[in-house]
Design an enzyme around this catalytic site. Structure first.
Site, PDB file in Angstrom:
ATOM      1  N   SER A  68       0.838  -1.203   0.000  1.00 21.09           N
ATOM      2  CA  SER A  68       0.000   0.000   0.000  1.00 21.09           C
ATOM      3  C   SER A  68       0.866   1.242   0.000  1.00 21.09           C
ATOM      4  O   SER A  68       2.040   1.201   0.365  1.00 21.09           O
ATOM      5  CB  SER A  68      -0.902   0.006   1.232  1.00 21.09           C
ATOM      6  OG  SER A  68      -1.552   1.257   1.342  1.00 21.09           O
ATOM      7  N   HIS A  69       0.270   2.356  -0.407  1.00 21.52           N
ATOM      8  CA  HIS A  69       0.921   3.656  -0.263  1.00 21.52           C
ATOM      9  C   HIS A  69       1.161   3.999   1.196  1.00 21.52           C
ATOM     10  O   HIS A  69       1.995   4.831   1.521  1.00 21.52           O
ATOM     11  CB  HIS A  69       0.007   4.736  -0.835  1.00 21.52           C
ATOM     12  CG  HIS A  69       0.357   5.100  -2.221  1.00 21.52           C
ATOM     13  ND1 HIS A  69       0.458   4.185  -3.224  1.00 21.52           N
ATOM     14  CD2 HIS A  69       0.656   6.296  -2.772  1.00 21.52           C
ATOM     15  CE1 HIS A  69       0.796   4.803  -4.325  1.00 21.52           C
ATOM     16  NE2 HIS A  69       0.925   6.072  -4.092  1.00 21.52           N
ATOM     17  N   SER A  70       0.367   3.383   2.051  1.00 23.02           N
ATOM     18  CA  SER A  70       0.367   3.748   3.463  1.00 23.02           C
ATOM     19  C   SER A  70       0.819   2.571   4.312  1.00 23.02           C
ATOM     20  O   SER A  70       0.268   1.466   4.206  1.00 23.02           O
ATOM     21  CB  SER A  70      -1.052   4.185   3.854  1.00 23.02           C
ATOM     22  OG  SER A  70      -1.308   3.887   5.206  1.00 23.02           O
TER      23      SER A  70
END
Lengths: 140, 231
Positions: free
Chosen positions: A24-26
């Site tokens: 994920s980006h996060s």
């Protein structure tokens, strides 16, 4: 292959255990989806989070993904589930047909479906197919 | 241009190998390329980030500045002996250090160039490797001309190089033509509607803004023209 999961071998029959990496980006999102996946699919599935950049920002780190792949690899292949943008692009750089495969699926639903299939001891193509079914599964 | 003599000295490995000669493009020229690209991206960091703020997630200038700073550092720590090595190091570093979509995208261009380029580097060899790099980019990003991405700057640059080769012009003029084509390509993304990345979620609202990736691609090509003109 070395490092086969004993519990997985018992459940799946063939001793197959596909690894999962959630990109994920996060960092927080990847971690939480891993927790959710473990809660639903069981604690035995080798699943790792690779979220955010190395310094904890939003983005993608090839090094984190590579480390996660190594961590879950048990000789039966690894399915990478990316979320958006650079997650997809960076994960695609690691793809190796038959060994490290990307799932083009909704992040949460695809990850859960893949983990359940992996926990059942299904081989990589079947785990990928299970994840892809999640793409067309209607909620309403 | 405001380039400093320090930067020229930094690219010194090319100086003894006659990098300016048409048909003889030395590794040092390509080290200088990344140094100049890093300088231009740092100079335009806020402009790139502002473009990205309009239709992206406002980190393109910062991310690319960080990535190129690392590239210059990596090239400085271990002076590369071949153009292939320059591109391999630059590609791998951009993939690992940028953090956003530009990392894998630019990284795959330069990694592919590193695989394709042969010594001694001729303009034809460079153009072929560059073309292959752009194809790798299109494949990874699944983007085509008109999608409002860096492809819209880099494909015209590759075409300009091919035309320059056909017309038999030297490296200096060829890179100047490629830089102009990339700049025009980047400007041409303004009226386009984005079909890739975060900007695609904006639909018609992405129209009227230059694509930040195309803008930084134009800077890369401008940097190549600048260092070749100086060589």
């Amino acid at each position: 292959m070395a490092g086969v999961h004993e519990d997985g071998a018992g459940r799946g029959g063939g001793g197959v255990m596909v690894g999962l990496v959630l990109v994920s980006h996060s960092a927080g999102l990847a971690r939480e989806v891993v927790a959710l996946v473990r809660g639903i699919a069981g604690p035995e599935v080798p699943v790792a989070a690779a979220g955010g950049t190395e310094d904890g920002g939003l983005g993608t780190s090839l090094d984190l993904i590579e480390a996660a792949v190594r961590g879950v690899e048990q000789g039966d292949g690894v399915l990478i589930v990316p979320d958006l943008g650079s997650s997809v692009l960076t994960a695609r750089l690691l793809a190796e047909p038959g060994r490290i495969v990307l799932a083009d699926v909704p992040f949460v639903e695809g990850a859960v479906a893949a983990a359940v299939a992996a926990d059942a001891g299904l081989p990589l193509p079947d785990v990928l197919a299970a994840a892809e079914e999640a793409r067309t599964f209607r909620k309403l | 241009m405001g380039t400093t003599s320090g930067e020229s000295a930094g690219s010194g490995s090319g100086a003894e190998s006659g990098q300016g000669a048409v048909g003889g493009l030395a590794a040092g020229l390509f080290v200088a390329w990344f140094e100049e690209a890093a300088r231009l991206v740092r100079r335009d960091r806020d402009r790139l980030t502002a473009l990205d703020a309009a239709i992206g997630d406002a980190d393109h200038g910062t991310n690319l500045d960080r990535g190129l700073t690392e590239v210059v550092k990596a090239l400085g720590e271990t002076p590369p002996e071949s153009a292939a090595q320059v591109f391999a190091v630059a590609g791998a570093t951009l993939i690992r250090k940028v953090g956003g979509a530009a990392g894998p995208l630019y990284g795959s261009v330069f990694r592919q160039m590193g695989r394709m380029i042969e010594e001694p580097v001729t303009l034809a060899g460079f153009a072929g490797a560059f073309e292959a790099g752009v194809v790798a980019l299109e494949r990874l990003g699944k983007a085509a001309l008109g999608d409002k991405t860096m492809v819209d700057a880099l494909v015209p640059a590759a075409r300009a190089l091919a035309l320059a080769l056909r017309d038999g012009v030297g490296a200096r003029e060829a890179f100047e033509l490629a830089a102009r084509a990339a700049a025009e390509g980047a400007e041409g993304t303004i009226p386009m509607q984005a079909r890739k990345g975060r900007a695609s979620y904006l639909g018609e609202r992405s129209v009227g803004h230059e694509d930040p990736g195309a803008a930084s691609s134009a800077l890369f090509m401008a940097a190549l023209a600048t260092v070749t003109a100086k060589a």
